[in-house]
Design an enzyme around this catalytic site. Structure first.
Site, short mmCIF file in Angstrom:
data_model
loop_
_atom_site.label_atom_id
_atom_site.label_comp_id
_atom_site.label_asym_id
_atom_site.label_seq_id
_atom_site.Cartn_x
_atom_site.Cartn_y
_atom_site.Cartn_z
N LYS A 78 -8.30 -59.43 33.13
CA LYS A 78 -9.35 -59.45 34.16
C LYS A 78 -8.82 -60.08 35.46
O LYS A 78 -9.15 -59.61 36.56
CB LYS A 78 -10.57 -60.21 33.63
CG LYS A 78 -11.25 -59.49 32.47
CD LYS A 78 -12.23 -60.39 31.75
CE LYS A 78 -12.95 -59.67 30.61
NZ LYS A 78 -13.70 -60.57 29.73
N ARG A 126 -16.91 -41.42 16.67
CA ARG A 126 -16.48 -41.07 15.31
C ARG A 126 -17.60 -41.23 14.30
O ARG A 126 -17.64 -40.58 13.29
CB ARG A 126 -15.26 -41.92 14.92
CG ARG A 126 -13.96 -41.16 15.10
CD ARG A 126 -12.78 -42.02 14.80
NE ARG A 126 -12.61 -43.01 15.83
CZ ARG A 126 -11.80 -44.06 15.75
NH1 ARG A 126 -11.10 -44.26 14.67
NH2 ARG A 126 -11.67 -44.90 16.73
N ARG A 127 -18.50 -42.18 14.56
CA ARG A 127 -19.63 -42.36 13.64
C ARG A 127 -20.88 -42.75 14.42
O ARG A 127 -20.78 -43.17 15.59
CB ARG A 127 -19.31 -43.41 12.58
CG ARG A 127 -19.04 -44.81 13.11
CD ARG A 127 -18.54 -45.75 12.03
NE ARG A 127 -17.16 -45.48 11.69
CZ ARG A 127 -16.10 -45.98 12.34
NH1 ARG A 127 -16.29 -46.78 13.37
NH2 ARG A 127 -14.85 -45.70 12.00
N LYS A 162 -10.62 -53.31 30.50
CA LYS A 162 -9.77 -54.16 31.36
C LYS A 162 -8.30 -54.08 30.99
O LYS A 162 -7.43 -54.12 31.85
CB LYS A 162 -10.24 -55.62 31.31
CG LYS A 162 -10.41 -56.19 29.90
CD LYS A 162 -11.85 -56.17 29.48
CE LYS A 162 -12.00 -56.41 28.00
NZ LYS A 162 -13.31 -56.88 27.63
N1 HSE Z 1 -14.56 -60.13 24.83
C1 HSE Z 1 -14.93 -60.14 26.21
C2 HSE Z 1 -15.44 -61.52 26.54
C3 HSE Z 1 -15.98 -59.12 26.45
O1 HSE Z 1 -15.78 -62.28 25.63
O2 HSE Z 1 -15.51 -61.88 27.70
C4 HSE Z 1 -16.28 -58.91 27.90
O3 HSE Z 1 -15.18 -58.46 28.59
#
Ligand code: HSE
Length: 438
Positions: free
Chosen positions: A205, A47-48, A105
């Site tokens: 995850k 978008r930018r 994820k």
């Molecule tokens: N926000 C996620 C973390 C980024 O801090 O692990 C990587 O998946």
């Protein structure tokens, strides 16, 4: 399909997207050489602009769906995040006959079964190495390198932001809010960091890891989930005094009666390797029958580490697709029709030792009452710290480590203790992981 190579369309030019562009800018020749065929990033949907990367002469579209509909594109990279537009985008890419690489994820945990089946039906690839543990090649390890093993357990630090915050709180005594702001500035945190803080990101995850390790469908609602927001600085201090660190762990274990899936802050012995995995580093410990125990560690978040995983998937695909028009590796390790659900073990049935912290009136008989209530639930105390009252206080802080008991026993004892008039506030409970069986 491009003649003699693959053309890549990238959707999303944020932290990870800009990292992918930067890697292609720096290592375009190396990637082509290692791929053995042309593998070019030609079309970017964003978008930018992102001042952190130079898109060069590549085509740029403000509508990301232009990338998906570009007939010259063979592989779509989804790096926009979220589960609404991203889901439509990936579905449309697969419907258009394009291979997909994603770092998403949440999308895989929530809609991965359907997306994997769609890709399989069409003979397309769906790769997601960057979705778990940033730059650590854990998906490849489970799906390929350990494919001949039966896996019994996975224990990991799988959120970089959470580990960064806990590390800084423990080592520098910094405030939660201050460290979170730094994690956001460094590009570690999600756009909405709530998912990093409340454990949702790690749960997504863990769902992906459990599917690959145990051949079960992706089940977003499977893991019991608690975040680092349960950890107060005082708990970090008491844990240290008892010889422990507090880490936010994702745990997936195969048990005789089902799967134990949990994400929560955990006391781990300070002497263990995983206790020394600090900052934005992640670690994933895999217990497998043939290889034994292996630990993978490395940066779990950030622009280039995560982009490294995306580019690894792209290179892999470039190699495969330049020789045959299909991905020979099953998306979830086995065909989706072979995935079988297992019951998830309830938190009340899971056993571990516990850390309890409570503030009680400093008067005779109170400790005896607490230990009696614990004893009534079949819980004995392994260690105990009692802080003398401050000069102006009539209350003391008590910290206990219990022996190994079920979640149900602790819940019952804590409910009884919470009813005591001597108690001030609630009872803080944290699980302890000794790794003795590992
Ligand atoms: N926000 C996620 C973390 C980024 O801090 O692990 C990587 O998946």
């Amino acid at each position: 399909m491009a003649v003699g190579g693959q053309r890549i369309g990238l959707c999303g030019l944020g932290t990870v997207g800009s990292g992918v562009v930067n890697i292609f800018n720096t290592h375009g020749g190396l990637i082509r050489q290692r791929c053995g065929a042309h593998l070019e990033l030609t079309h970017i949907g964003a978008r930018r602009d992102n001042p952190g990367c130079d898109v060069g002469s590549r085509r740029v579209s403000r509508d990301i769906f232009d990338v998906v509909r570009d007939p010259d594109i063979d592989i779509v990279v989804e790096l926009i995040g979220g589960t609404t537009v991203a889901r439509t985008l990936v579905e449309e890419a697969l419907e258009q006959g394009k291979h997909v690489v994603t770092a998403n994820k949440a999308l895989m945990a929530e809609h991965g079964n359907k997306l994997a089946a769609m890709a399989e039906e069409r003979g397309l690839a769906l790769r997601f190495e960057a979705a778990v543990a940033g730059g650590i090649p854990v998906i490849k390890t489970l799906r390929e390198a350990l494919a001949a093993n039966s896996i019994s357990g996975i224990v990991g630090i799988i959120n970089g932001t959470g580990n960064f915050i806990l590390t800084e709180m423990a080592s520098a005594g910094r405030s939660f809010a201050d460290v979170l702001a730094e994690a956001q500035a460094l590009g570690y945190a999600e756009a909405d960091p709530t998912f990093d803080v409340d454990g949702t990101d790690a749960a997504h995850k863990l769902v992906i890891l459990a599917s690959l390790a145990f051949g079960v469908p992706l089940d977003r609602d499977g893991p019991f989930t608690e975040g680092i927001d349960r950890v107060a600085p005082v708990d970090i201090d008491f844990a240290r005094e008892l010889g422990y660190c507090i880490k936010h762990l994702g745990i997936a274990r195969r048990q005789s009666d089902g799967l134990d899936l949990r994400v929560h802050p955990t006391l781990v012995p300070a002497t263990k390797q995983i206790a020394r995995v600090d900052g934005v580093l992640n670690a994933v410990m895999i217990e497998a029958d043939a290889v034994g125990e292996i630990v993978l560690t490395g940066p779990g978040a950030g622009s280039l580490p995560t982009a490294s995983a995306v580019c690894g998937d792209l290179l892999d695909l470039g190699r495969v697709l330049s020789r045959a028009p299909a991905d020979p590796i099953p998306i979830l390790g086995i065909p989706t029709s072979d995935l079988r659900s297992l019951p998830v073990v309830l938190p009340g049935d899971v056993t571990c030792a516990w850390y309890l912290r409570l503030v009680v009136a400093d008067r005779p008989g109170v400790m005896a009452e607490i230990t009696r209530l614990l004893g009534d639930s079949g819980i004995s105390i392994e260690s105990l710290i009692q802080r003398p009252p401050k000069a102006d206080s009539s209350h003391v802080t008590v910290v206990m480590l219990t022996d190994t008991v079920t979640g149900r026993q602790i819940e019952s004892a804590v409910a009884d203790i919470a009813a005591l008039s001597a108690l001030q506030g609630g009872v803080t409970t944290l699980r302890v992981e000794s790794f003795e069986e590992a």
